[in-house]
Scaffold this active site. Sequence first.
Site, PDB file in Angstrom:
ATOM      1  N   HIS A  32       0.859  -1.187   0.000  1.00  0.00           N
ATOM      2  CA  HIS A  32       0.000   0.000   0.000  1.00  0.00           C
ATOM      3  C   HIS A  32       0.897   1.239   0.000  1.00  0.00           C
ATOM      4  O   HIS A  32       1.747   1.403   0.882  1.00  0.00           O
ATOM      5  CB  HIS A  32      -0.913  -0.017   1.236  1.00  0.00           C
ATOM      6  CG  HIS A  32      -1.915   1.098   1.267  1.00  0.00           C
ATOM      7  ND1 HIS A  32      -3.088   1.064   0.534  1.00  0.00           N
ATOM      8  CD2 HIS A  32      -1.915   2.281   1.927  1.00  0.00           C
ATOM      9  CE1 HIS A  32      -3.759   2.185   0.761  1.00  0.00           C
ATOM     10  NE2 HIS A  32      -3.070   2.940   1.603  1.00  0.00           N
ATOM     11  N   ASP A 174      -8.495   1.334   5.728  1.00  0.00           N
ATOM     12  CA  ASP A 174      -7.206   2.030   5.792  1.00  0.00           C
ATOM     13  C   ASP A 174      -7.146   2.967   6.994  1.00  0.00           C
ATOM     14  O   ASP A 174      -7.796   4.008   7.008  1.00  0.00           O
ATOM     15  CB  ASP A 174      -7.004   2.812   4.488  1.00  0.00           C
ATOM     16  CG  ASP A 174      -5.606   3.388   4.370  1.00  0.00           C
ATOM     17  OD1 ASP A 174      -4.754   3.093   5.230  1.00  0.00           O
ATOM     18  OD2 ASP A 174      -5.373   4.137   3.404  1.00  0.00           O
ATOM     19  N   GLY A 176      -5.445   2.738  11.320  1.00  0.00           N
ATOM     20  CA  GLY A 176      -5.720   2.276  12.688  1.00  0.00           C
ATOM     21  C   GLY A 176      -6.035   0.800  12.815  1.00  0.00           C
ATOM     22  O   GLY A 176      -6.602   0.372  13.822  1.00  0.00           O
TER      23      GLY A 176
HETATM   24  C1  DX5 Z   1      -3.256   7.476   6.168  1.00  0.00           C
HETATM   25  C2  DX5 Z   1      -2.818   6.482   5.130  1.00  0.00           C
HETATM   26  C3  DX5 Z   1      -2.685   5.107   5.643  1.00  0.00           C
HETATM   27  C4  DX5 Z   1      -1.642   4.934   6.700  1.00  0.00           C
HETATM   28  C5  DX5 Z   1      -2.132   3.851   7.611  1.00  0.00           C
HETATM   29  O1  DX5 Z   1      -3.567   8.670   5.592  1.00  0.00           O
HETATM   30  O2  DX5 Z   1      -3.727   6.449   4.054  1.00  0.00           O
HETATM   31  O3  DX5 Z   1      -2.480   4.171   4.591  1.00  0.00           O
HETATM   32  O4  DX5 Z   1      -0.378   4.594   6.198  1.00  0.00           O
HETATM   33  O5  DX5 Z   1      -1.278   3.782   8.687  1.00  0.00           O
HETATM   34  P1  DX5 Z   1      -1.680   3.043  10.035  1.00  0.00           P
HETATM   35  O6  DX5 Z   1      -1.939   1.604   9.692  1.00  0.00           O
HETATM   36  O7  DX5 Z   1      -0.446   3.230  10.886  1.00  0.00           O
HETATM   37  O8  DX5 Z   1      -2.892   3.720  10.591  1.00  0.00           O
HETATM   38 ZN    ZN Z   2      -3.591   4.742   2.544  1.00  0.00          ZN
END
Ligand code: DX5
Ligand code: ZN
Length: 215
Positions: A32, A174, A176
């Site tokens: 991703h 996507d 948390g």
């Molecule tokens: C946030 C991004 C996410 C982020 C998720 O704006 O779109 O893809 O990298 O990160 P985590 O899994 O740490 O919340």
């Molecule tokens: Zn993302």
Amino acid sequence: MALIAPSVLSANFLKLSDDIQMINQSEADWFHLDVMDGRFVPNISFGMGIIQAISKEAKKTLDVHLMILEPEKYVADFARAGAHNLSVHIEACTHLHRVIQMIKAEGMKAGVAINPHTSIQQLEDVIADIDLVCMMSVNPGFGGQKFIPNTLNKIQQLKQMIVAKGSHALIEIDGGVTYENASEIITAGADVLVAGNTVFSAPDPVAMIAALKKC
Ligand code: DX5
Ligand code: ZN
């Protein structure tokens, strides 16, 4: 069993190659890749140059999430950089249907991303045309934020809409995502889990990916 998409935003940029190899060797399904412009979201990440470099080493689907204004200007550039999936934000597109057609015409899977405040109903007239809904479960811009619980209701609503409309779109969650909440997110109807902080801050990221895969 959901697809797992580690978010490279949380990788060690000084040792990016090591982290790409780690994901290659893990049970992860997709990479991703979060592109931020400092305008649609209050942060700037990386662009097509980095994605092109990653595409040379990555052996899995490159799932590119554009958090940028006027994404239609860059659709062809991201195709050339090696993106397989390209998601644009509904909130950033005046002519969303046209952008979806542009993404498909470049040979990529078309995704639409929606912010936490955006209702599922706004997807009704495009859901049959798209391959992926990237549902934000935090406000976009940063990794490591807390999952917004109302997302679980939205996943259930979206799943119903997808079935009713005969769409093949996958539901990607996507923001948390943790080992603790992964099961309830999958039970609600998610097909793909993005995980940044949960994977990259784990003592053993490969083991964490394997654990998420079993949720
Ligand atoms: C946030 C991004 C996410 C982020 C998720 O704006 O779109 O893809 O990298 O990160 P985590 O899994 O740490 O919340
Ligand atoms: Zn993302």
